[in-house]
Design a protein around this motif. Structure first.
Motif, PDB file in Angstrom:
ATOM      1  N   GLY A 296       4.350 -10.987 -17.431  1.00 37.08           N
ATOM      2  CA  GLY A 296       3.942 -11.916 -17.977  1.00 37.08           C
ATOM      3  C   GLY A 296       5.102 -12.321 -18.527  1.00 37.08           C
ATOM      4  N   PRO A 297       5.941 -12.908 -18.665  1.00 35.86           N
ATOM      5  CA  PRO A 297       7.043 -13.458 -18.663  1.00 35.86           C
ATOM      6  C   PRO A 297       7.672 -14.804 -17.254  1.00 35.86           C
ATOM      7  CG  PRO A 297       7.724 -12.413 -20.706  1.00 35.86           C
ATOM      8  CD  PRO A 297       6.549 -11.277 -19.791  1.00 35.86           C
ATOM      9  N   LEU A 298       7.460 -13.505 -16.716  1.00 34.35           N
ATOM     10  CA  LEU A 298       7.319 -14.048 -15.281  1.00 34.35           C
ATOM     11  C   LEU A 298       6.911 -14.887 -14.490  1.00 34.35           C
ATOM     12  CD1 LEU A 298       9.331 -11.100 -13.449  1.00 34.35           C
ATOM     13  CD2 LEU A 298      11.099 -12.653 -13.947  1.00 34.35           C
TER      14      LEU A 298
ATOM     15  N   THR B  22      15.717  -9.645 -20.483  1.00 33.44           N
ATOM     16  CA  THR B  22      15.414 -10.958 -20.594  1.00 33.44           C
ATOM     17  C   THR B  22      15.186 -11.791 -19.209  1.00 33.44           C
ATOM     18  OG1 THR B  22      16.966 -11.089 -22.448  1.00 33.44           O
ATOM     19  CG2 THR B  22      16.365 -13.250 -21.522  1.00 33.44           C
ATOM     20  N   VAL B  23      13.994 -12.494 -19.816  1.00 33.12           N
ATOM     21  CA  VAL B  23      14.294 -12.924 -18.062  1.00 33.12           C
ATOM     22  C   VAL B  23      13.935 -14.434 -18.148  1.00 33.12           C
ATOM     23  CG1 VAL B  23      13.375 -10.829 -17.052  1.00 33.12           C
ATOM     24  CG2 VAL B  23      11.687 -12.789 -18.674  1.00 33.12           C
TER      25      VAL B  23
ATOM     26  N   LEU C 185       6.169 -18.678 -15.122  1.00 35.39           N
ATOM     27  CA  LEU C 185       8.411 -18.991 -14.148  1.00 35.39           C
ATOM     28  C   LEU C 185       7.745 -19.879 -13.205  1.00 35.39           C
ATOM     29  CD1 LEU C 185      10.930 -16.585 -15.468  1.00 35.39           C
ATOM     30  CD2 LEU C 185      10.353 -18.718 -16.770  1.00 35.39           C
ATOM     31  N   ALA C 186       8.429 -20.369 -12.984  1.00 34.22           N
ATOM     32  CA  ALA C 186       8.435 -21.201 -11.667  1.00 34.22           C
ATOM     33  C   ALA C 186       9.668 -21.558 -10.512  1.00 34.22           C
ATOM     34  CB  ALA C 186       8.008 -22.801 -11.225  1.00 34.22           C
TER      35      ALA C 186
END
Length: 232
Positions: A50-52, A110-111, A55-56
């Motif tokens: 989800g977090p990835l 963490t990402v 992200l752009a």
């Protein structure tokens, strides 16, 4: 060939992991090691997907392993095959991957965006270039010969960063282990240990970075930065 680039550790809020991170396993399918590794990579992939997606641009990942045993359990063996599994599942290629280990209460992942930073320098700062397959002894020999002037860092822990420049056909996670194995002059080897059995368990903080240069072909450039460090 492009110049190696170093990236900052992602500074997003760490996500705690359920259970103990598992090392890579090369045992047969269905073995306990394989089951643990698969469960670990599946768990982390579900957390970061989800977090990835939000992200752009280039992305970075950081794994922290909470452990009392900070002198073994090589950090690159936690990161591989975790990173290829996440890439295969999400389609995101990582420009920067970090690993650390210490005595904190919980492991975490963490990402975040991959943000370039200045060259960190170090007690040792080598720039090496290889032309051989990472699966060959020649690859390790080429790296070892270019860092042969080093003497093993004193003390216990080591902070190591490796910034790679690779061609578009290289799967750069496949370079991690062979590169670190060749750093005996920097990391040291136990008495009687084989040539490529460097003391990589000493590494308590590991940063791995990559830029892709289609003009590199099969050549690989690596900027190596190493310092003494203590586990967190």
């Amino acid at each position: 060939m492009l110049t190696p680039v170093f990236y900052a550790r992602p500074d997003a809020v760490p996500m705690p992991l359920a259970g103990v991170p598992a090392l890579a396993s090369w045992d047969k399918a269905g073995s306990p090691g394989q089951v643990q590794s698969t469960a670990f990579t599946s768990h982390v992939t579900s957390l970061v997907a989800g977090p990835l997606a939000g992200l752009a641009g280039p992305v970075a990942l950081s794994l922290h392993v909470a452990t009392d045993n900070t002198t073994s359990h090589d950090l690159d063996n936690y990161l591989f095959p975790l990173v290829p599994r996440i890439t295969a599942s999400t389609g995101r290629q990582f420009a920067s991957v970090w690993g650390s280990k210490g005595r904190e209460p919980a492991s975490s992942i963490t990402v975040g965006p991959a943000r370039p930073v200045d060259d960190p320098g170090g007690v040792y700062a080598f720039s090496v270039r290889t032309t051989a397959s990472a699966e060959s002894v020649a690859y390790k020999q080429q790296i070892r010969d270019q860092v042969a002037a080093a003497r093993p860092l004193p003390g216990g822990g080591v902070a190591l960063q490796l910034a790679f420049v690779v061609g578009s056909r290289r799967a750069w996670p496949n370079l991690w282990k062979s590169t670190i194995d060749a750093l005996g002059p920097v990391l040291g080897r136990d008495s009687g240990a084989a040539e490529w059995n460097a003391r990589d368990g000493r590494i308590v903080d590991l940063g791995l970075h990559c830029v892709v240069d289609p003009a590199a072909g099969n050549d690989v450039a690596i900027a190596i930065r190493a310092n003494t460090a203590e586990p967190g």
